[in-house]
Enzyme design. Structure first.
Site, PDB file in Angstrom:
ATOM      1  N   LYS A 201      35.429  28.308  44.060  1.00 52.45           N
ATOM      2  CA  LYS A 201      36.272  27.426  44.392  1.00 52.45           C
ATOM      3  C   LYS A 201      35.611  26.074  44.863  1.00 52.45           C
ATOM      4  O   LYS A 201      34.367  26.078  45.273  1.00 52.45           O
ATOM      5  CB  LYS A 201      37.391  27.811  45.245  1.00 52.45           C
ATOM      6  CG  LYS A 201      38.191  28.877  44.463  1.00 52.45           C
ATOM      7  CD  LYS A 201      39.493  28.985  45.500  1.00 52.45           C
ATOM      8  CE  LYS A 201      40.684  30.103  44.523  1.00 52.45           C
ATOM      9  NZ  LYS A 201      41.773  30.576  45.380  1.00 52.45           N
TER      10      LYS A 201
ATOM     11  N   ARG B 241      39.144  38.768  45.630  1.00 52.39           N
ATOM     12  CA  ARG B 241      39.399  38.625  44.355  1.00 52.39           C
ATOM     13  C   ARG B 241      38.254  37.803  43.873  1.00 52.39           C
ATOM     14  O   ARG B 241      37.850  36.591  44.349  1.00 52.39           O
ATOM     15  CB  ARG B 241      40.924  37.849  44.160  1.00 52.39           C
ATOM     16  CG  ARG B 241      41.078  37.517  42.788  1.00 52.39           C
ATOM     17  CD  ARG B 241      42.431  36.821  42.668  1.00 52.39           C
ATOM     18  NE  ARG B 241      42.938  36.587  41.436  1.00 52.39           N
ATOM     19  CZ  ARG B 241      42.745  35.544  40.652  1.00 52.39           C
ATOM     20  NH1 ARG B 241      41.833  34.683  41.382  1.00 52.39           N
ATOM     21  NH2 ARG B 241      43.289  35.174  39.474  1.00 52.39           N
TER      22      ARG B 241
END
Length: 286
Positions: free
Chosen positions: A231, A266
């Site tokens: 991210k 994740r």
């Protein structure tokens, strides 16, 4: 630490008890990301062909992931919605091909219609970035006996990074997750996973505050998932503009989350995460 997730449907690796099944695991497990979309922020198009998707799924399964998370709609900042039929055409062939593969299958969707069809096709778990706000999504999970991952997101994927604001991000996100968990359980959803939604309607400072406050959230009775893989906050911290180059930063964030009690991380680089978490677990005091 032992974690558990309860189902009212058969699940690979779970123990039967009465009319339900309980999946238990030690330490921090990995949820491997399998995006079957053309426009995901770091691997868009890589798994568009069924053979490629299945090959990646088998590699992650063999590496030791606990869950495969299959997504047919990108939720990157600014992403446009995908019609129901298109999302179904992307995810259902993969679910059907993996239904007997001996791996827990999660479907990353915001749509109750997609969730219902995915569960009927052999999925076990729903990962809803809107946090089960839609009563129909709660009803689908309850009817199918499937738990759900409840995530916090301010706004929606198209708008979430347009100046997100909180008075107290930790308190507001944690209160939201606990409230949504109570609603889901009251509606008959057998269990929930809590996800503070790193990168979903948050600035760098918001994300770091939530990651530092993880022990407060992991004290809850529900497993906590952290999804920081590749991210943008890694770019803000370490200057890594290309998403595919952010796996070292992803590992650092997820190892921190594991040390703070996260039950699941994740990740795109699933095999590397399984290896790193096993090494970290071996270093912990007995």
């Amino acid at each position: 630490m032992t974690h558990a997730l309860h189902f009212r449907r058969p699940v690979p690796g779970a123990e039967r008890h009465g009319d339900g099944w309980t999946l238990r695991w030690e330490g921090t497990a990995v949820m491997g990301i399998l995006n079957v979309t053309p426009d995901s922020f770091s691997d868009g198009g890589r798994h568009a062909a069924l053979d490629a998707a299945l090959a990646s799924a088998r590699t992650m399964r063999d590496a030791g992931v606990l869950i495969l998370d299959i997504g047919g709609e990108s939720t990157r900042p600014g992403a446009a919605p995908v019609p129901v039929h298109e999302e179904l055409n992307r995810v259902l062939p993969v679910i059907r091909a993996l239904a007997d593969a001996g791996t827990v299958l999660s479907v990353d969707t915001m749509k109750p219609e997609v969730a219902a069809a995915a569960l009927a096709a052999g999925a076990h778990l729903i990962n809803d970035v809107t946090g089960l706000r839609d009563p129909q999504m709660r009803a689908v999970c309850a009817d199918a006996g499937a738990p759900a991952c409840v995530m916090h997101m301010q706004g929606d994927p198209r708008t979430m990074q347009r100046d997100p604001h909180y008075d107290d991000v930790v308190r507001e996100v944690h209160d939201y997750l606990h409230a949504q968990a109570r609603e889901a359980l009251a509606a008959g959803v057998p269990d929930v996973i809590l996800d503070p939604g790193i990168g979903f309607g948050k600035t760098l400072e918001h994300n770091l505050a939530l990651l530092r406050a993880l022990p407060e959230l992991t004290e809850a009775p529900h497993p906590v998932l952290i999804g920081a893989s590749r991210k943008r906050l890694i770019d803000f911290i370490a200057g890594v503009p290309e998403a595919q180059d952010r796996d070292p930063g992803s590992l650092a964030l997820h190892l921190h989350a594991a040390r703070r009690g996260a039950a699941i991380v994740r990740a795109h680089a699933a095999a590397a995460h399984v290896q790193a978490l096993r090494v970290q677990a071996a270093l912990n005091p007995a």
